[in-house]
Design an enzyme around this catalytic site. Structure first.
Site, PDB file in Angstrom:
ATOM      1  N   ASN A  87     -10.243  -2.710   2.905  1.00  0.00           N
ATOM      2  CA  ASN A  87     -10.033  -2.612   1.465  1.00  0.00           C
ATOM      3  C   ASN A  87     -11.345  -2.245   0.777  1.00  0.00           C
ATOM      4  OD1 ASN A  87      -7.267  -3.235   1.139  1.00  0.00           O
ATOM      5  ND2 ASN A  87      -7.659  -5.431   1.276  1.00  0.00           N
TER       6      ASN A  87
ATOM      7  N   HIS B 180       0.833  -1.216   0.000  1.00  0.00           N
ATOM      8  CA  HIS B 180       0.000   0.000   0.000  1.00  0.00           C
ATOM      9  C   HIS B 180       0.864   1.261   0.000  1.00  0.00           C
ATOM     10  CE1 HIS B 180      -3.930  -2.036   0.868  1.00  0.00           C
ATOM     11  NE2 HIS B 180      -3.119  -2.941   1.371  1.00  0.00           N
TER      12      HIS B 180
HETATM   13  C1  HEM Z   1      -1.731 -11.059   7.921  1.00  0.00           C
HETATM   14  C2  HEM Z   1      -1.950 -10.338   6.852  1.00  0.00           C
HETATM   15  C3  HEM Z   1      -1.446  -8.937   6.675  1.00  0.00           C
HETATM   16  C4  HEM Z   1      -0.260  -8.386   7.056  1.00  0.00           C
HETATM   17  C5  HEM Z   1       0.885  -9.070   7.786  1.00  0.00           C
HETATM   18  C6  HEM Z   1      -0.273  -7.002   6.639  1.00  0.00           C
HETATM   19  C7  HEM Z   1       0.756  -6.110   6.839  1.00  0.00           C
HETATM   20  C8  HEM Z   1       0.753  -4.789   6.459  1.00  0.00           C
HETATM   21  C9  HEM Z   1       1.818  -3.856   6.718  1.00  0.00           C
HETATM   22  C10 HEM Z   1       3.109  -4.189   7.430  1.00  0.00           C
HETATM   23  C11 HEM Z   1       1.442  -2.656   6.231  1.00  0.00           C
HETATM   24  C12 HEM Z   1       2.231  -1.361   6.257  1.00  0.00           C
HETATM   25  C13 HEM Z   1       1.872  -0.572   7.493  1.00  0.00           C
HETATM   26  C14 HEM Z   1       2.650   0.716   7.600  1.00  0.00           C
HETATM   27  O1  HEM Z   1       3.843   0.728   7.275  1.00  0.00           O
HETATM   28  O2  HEM Z   1       2.068   1.714   8.065  1.00  0.00           O
HETATM   29  C15 HEM Z   1       0.127  -2.815   5.677  1.00  0.00           C
HETATM   30  C16 HEM Z   1      -0.614  -1.807   5.123  1.00  0.00           C
HETATM   31  C17 HEM Z   1      -1.945  -1.931   4.791  1.00  0.00           C
HETATM   32  N1  HEM Z   1      -2.712  -3.078   4.829  1.00  0.00           N
HETATM   33 FE1  HEM Z   1      -2.093  -4.892   5.404  1.00  0.00          FE
HETATM   34  N2  HEM Z   1      -1.453  -6.729   6.016  1.00  0.00           N
HETATM   35  C18 HEM Z   1      -2.206  -7.876   6.027  1.00  0.00           C
HETATM   36  C19 HEM Z   1      -3.483  -8.034   5.544  1.00  0.00           C
HETATM   37  C20 HEM Z   1      -4.307  -7.008   5.159  1.00  0.00           C
HETATM   38  C21 HEM Z   1      -5.723  -7.113   4.936  1.00  0.00           C
HETATM   39  C22 HEM Z   1      -6.537  -8.395   5.106  1.00  0.00           C
HETATM   40  C23 HEM Z   1      -6.169  -5.867   4.602  1.00  0.00           C
HETATM   41  C24 HEM Z   1      -7.535  -5.390   4.287  1.00  0.00           C
HETATM   42  C25 HEM Z   1      -8.635  -6.040   4.607  1.00  0.00           C
HETATM   43  C26 HEM Z   1      -5.024  -4.970   4.626  1.00  0.00           C
HETATM   44  C27 HEM Z   1      -5.072  -3.618   4.367  1.00  0.00           C
HETATM   45  C28 HEM Z   1      -3.986  -2.770   4.463  1.00  0.00           C
HETATM   46  C29 HEM Z   1      -4.069  -1.355   4.165  1.00  0.00           C
HETATM   47  C30 HEM Z   1      -5.302  -0.590   3.712  1.00  0.00           C
HETATM   48  C31 HEM Z   1      -2.789  -0.827   4.377  1.00  0.00           C
HETATM   49  C32 HEM Z   1      -2.365   0.616   4.189  1.00  0.00           C
HETATM   50  C33 HEM Z   1      -2.464   1.369   5.498  1.00  0.00           C
HETATM   51  C34 HEM Z   1      -2.264   2.851   5.242  1.00  0.00           C
HETATM   52  O3  HEM Z   1      -3.105   3.450   4.535  1.00  0.00           O
HETATM   53  O4  HEM Z   1      -1.282   3.388   5.743  1.00  0.00           O
HETATM   54  N3  HEM Z   1      -3.909  -5.696   4.965  1.00  0.00           N
HETATM   55  N4  HEM Z   1      -0.278  -4.132   5.806  1.00  0.00           N
END
Ligand code: HEM
Length: 479
Positions: A126, A54
């Site tokens: 999402n 993202h």
């Molecule tokens: C176990 C599964 C997942 C892991 C380990 C994971 C991990 C991460 C990490 C490390 C980030 C970066 C956070 C940052 O640096 O601020 C991120 C961002 C993000 N993830 Fe995940 N994620 C997972 C599943 C999901 C799922 C299922 C969704 C949605 C239903 C999702 C939606 C997002 C979104 C929207 C962002 C962006 C946040 C922002 O706008 O700063 N992720 N994810």
């Protein structure tokens, strides 16, 4: 000296931003030009790591207004009737890096941070109600397969489709992605979801399972692939620009907030595992219940400070709201703060965009970049005899399911209706129009033609046959 003179970072006036200090008018620069050194040193430290996923996005501030009464389901202050809560939203794509085109086919991130009177509450979802995998241990592999090859640094259809076709639980989400929703018209015309199942707890301690749905009052709209490809070249920031300009001209986008509510006990016997993030709950079983509306009404003033440094996390819950025994969600509540300590720094929560309006009373202290400080007289340990803050059992974040053995056993079991392809097939046959199905077949042909490894192409056809036999046959015939 006027107050418009350039200064160093420590506030001292400087002579020039055009000429370094040199030995003689046109001579060599000298090392003791402190301003030159500071300016170059600051410059080479401007970048922080981009989000591991993202990375490309944009966002704005807004306000949630609760128009209905859902107090029978949650005691969370932000969802009580009439409550208004300021918020930050960030939209994003998943796989592309900073600067990648907004209109590439991808899932879109939906991050909300509510600055509530009980601390920050984040929903990090999402624009689709489901996800590709159901166990967090697969997440790094999934993301590696969507990013770049180690040697060439290129994205690669073989590894994307290899992972997906070896992970049948991805079928539902990939059907969304290859359908029209894979390229929205704008961020303003997307629906959003919390995707996971969460817990709400009311004032009496009654517990419910819920899912969030956000519906754009502007209506939903998608973009066809040829326009998306043109815009990917002509205006890589198309969605970021669209949101910024709309808010700038006072055309504020808004979304209705709805929840599906499942009684606590239903989860033990529902026909499929309600904590599986690859599944939706049919609305016929659990209809949408309206909560209120939120509106985005204020652009960031500084993109880096307020959007890039924003740290959203599913771990940020408030009293009356909890996570659920969804394995993915459990992995996520560890992963986000971990990523943010690295990406933004130990004290990322102190940065104004992340700081709660409710204040912080804590025995954590110090660390790189700390700027809030405790008064010299404040106790620095607990328990203490000096009136320092104490925990309130009533604020316990957990909804009590951790000690419900029957619930945990049921959450650990896939059930009769827990197949990987059933809901994907229903989405394709019952939700997509015949035109949308046609566009999806065209998309799949383009995708399939990029697969070079025979075994993966065969599995690709089988995967879509498992979703829908006719779809598989059409794909096979045209490939
Ligand atoms: C176990 C599964 C997942 C892991 C380990 C994971 C991990 C991460 C990490 C490390 C980030 C970066 C956070 C940052 O640096 O601020 C991120 C961002 C993000 N993830 Fe995940 N994620 C997972 C599943 C999901 C799922 C299922 C969704 C949605 C239903 C999702 C939606 C997002 C979104 C929207 C962002 C962006 C946040 C922002 O706008 O700063 N992720 N994810």
């Amino acid at each position: 000296m006027t107050d418009n003179v350039t200064t160093t970072q420590t506030g001292t006036p400087v002579a020039s931003d055009a000429h370094s200090l040199t030995a003689g008018a046109d001579g060599a620069t000298v090392l003791h030009d402190r301003y030159l050194v500071e300016k170059l040193a600051q410059f080479s430290r401007e970048r922080i790591p981009e989000r591991i996923v993202h990375a490309k996005g944009g966002g704005a501030f807004g306000e949630l207004v609760v128009t209905e009464d859902v107090s029978q389901y949650t005691r969370a202050a932000l969802f009580q009737p009439g409550t208004r809560t300021r918020l930050l939203q960030r939209f994003s794509s998943v796989a592309g890096e900073q600067g990648s085109p907004d209109t590439w086919r991808d899932v879109r991130g939906w991050s909300l941070k509510f600055y509530t009177s009980e601390g920050n509450y984040d929903i990090v979802g999402n624009n689709t109600p489901v996800f590709f995998i159901r166990d967090g241990i697969k997440f790094p592999d999934f993301i590696h397969s969507q990013k770049r090859l180690p040697g060439s640094g290129l994205r690669d259809a073989d590894m994307q489709w290899d992972f997906w076709t070896l992970s049948p639980e991805s079928a539902h989400q990939v059907t969304y992605l290859m359908g029209d929703r894979g390229i929205p018209r704008s961020w303003r015309t997307m629906s959003g979801y919390g995707s996971h199942t969460f817990q709400w707890i009311n004032a009496e301690g009654d517990r419910f399972w819920i899912k969030y749905h956000f519906k754009p009052r502007q209506g939903t709209a998608e973009m066809d692939e040829s326009e998306a490809e043109r815009l990917a070249g002509a205006d890589a920031d198309y969605f970021r620009r669209d949101l910024y300009e709309a808010i700038g001209r006072g055309d504020f986008p808004s979304w209705d907030v709805n929840v599906q509510v499942m009684p606590y006990e239903d989860a033990k016997t529902y026909r499929f595992n309600p904590f599986d993030v690859t599944k939706i709950w049919p609305h016929a079983d659990y209809p949408l219940i309206r909560v209120g509306t939120y509106t985005l009404d204020k652009n960031p003033e500084n993109f880096f400070a307020q959007i890039e440094q924003a740290a959203f996390s599913p771990a940020n819950t408030v009293p009356g709201i909890d996570i659920s025994p969804d394995k993915m969600l459990m992995a996520r509540v560890f992963s986000y703060p971990d990523a943010q300590r690295y990406r933004v720094g130990t004290n990322y929560a102190e940065i104004p965009v992340n700081a709660p309006i409710a204040g912080v009373r804590s025995y954590s202290q110090d660390g790189l970049g700390r700027h809030g400080f405790k008064p010299a007289s404040a106790p620095v340990y607990a328990p203490n005899s000096f009136g320092g803050p104490v925990g309130d059992p009533a604020a316990a974040g957990n909804g009590g399911w951790e000690s419900d053995g029957e619930l945990l056993r049921s959450a650990a079991t896939l059930r009769a209706a827990d197949d990987d392809f059933g809901q994907a097939g229903a989405l394709y046959r019952k939700v997509f129009s015949s035109e949308a199905r046609g566009r999806m077949i065209d998309t799949l042909i383009r995708q399939g033609r990029q697969i070079r490894v025979d075994g993966i192409r065969e599995r690709f056809v089988q995967y879509w046959t498992n979703v829908d036999a006719d779809l598989g046959a059409s794909v096979a015939a045209k490939l």
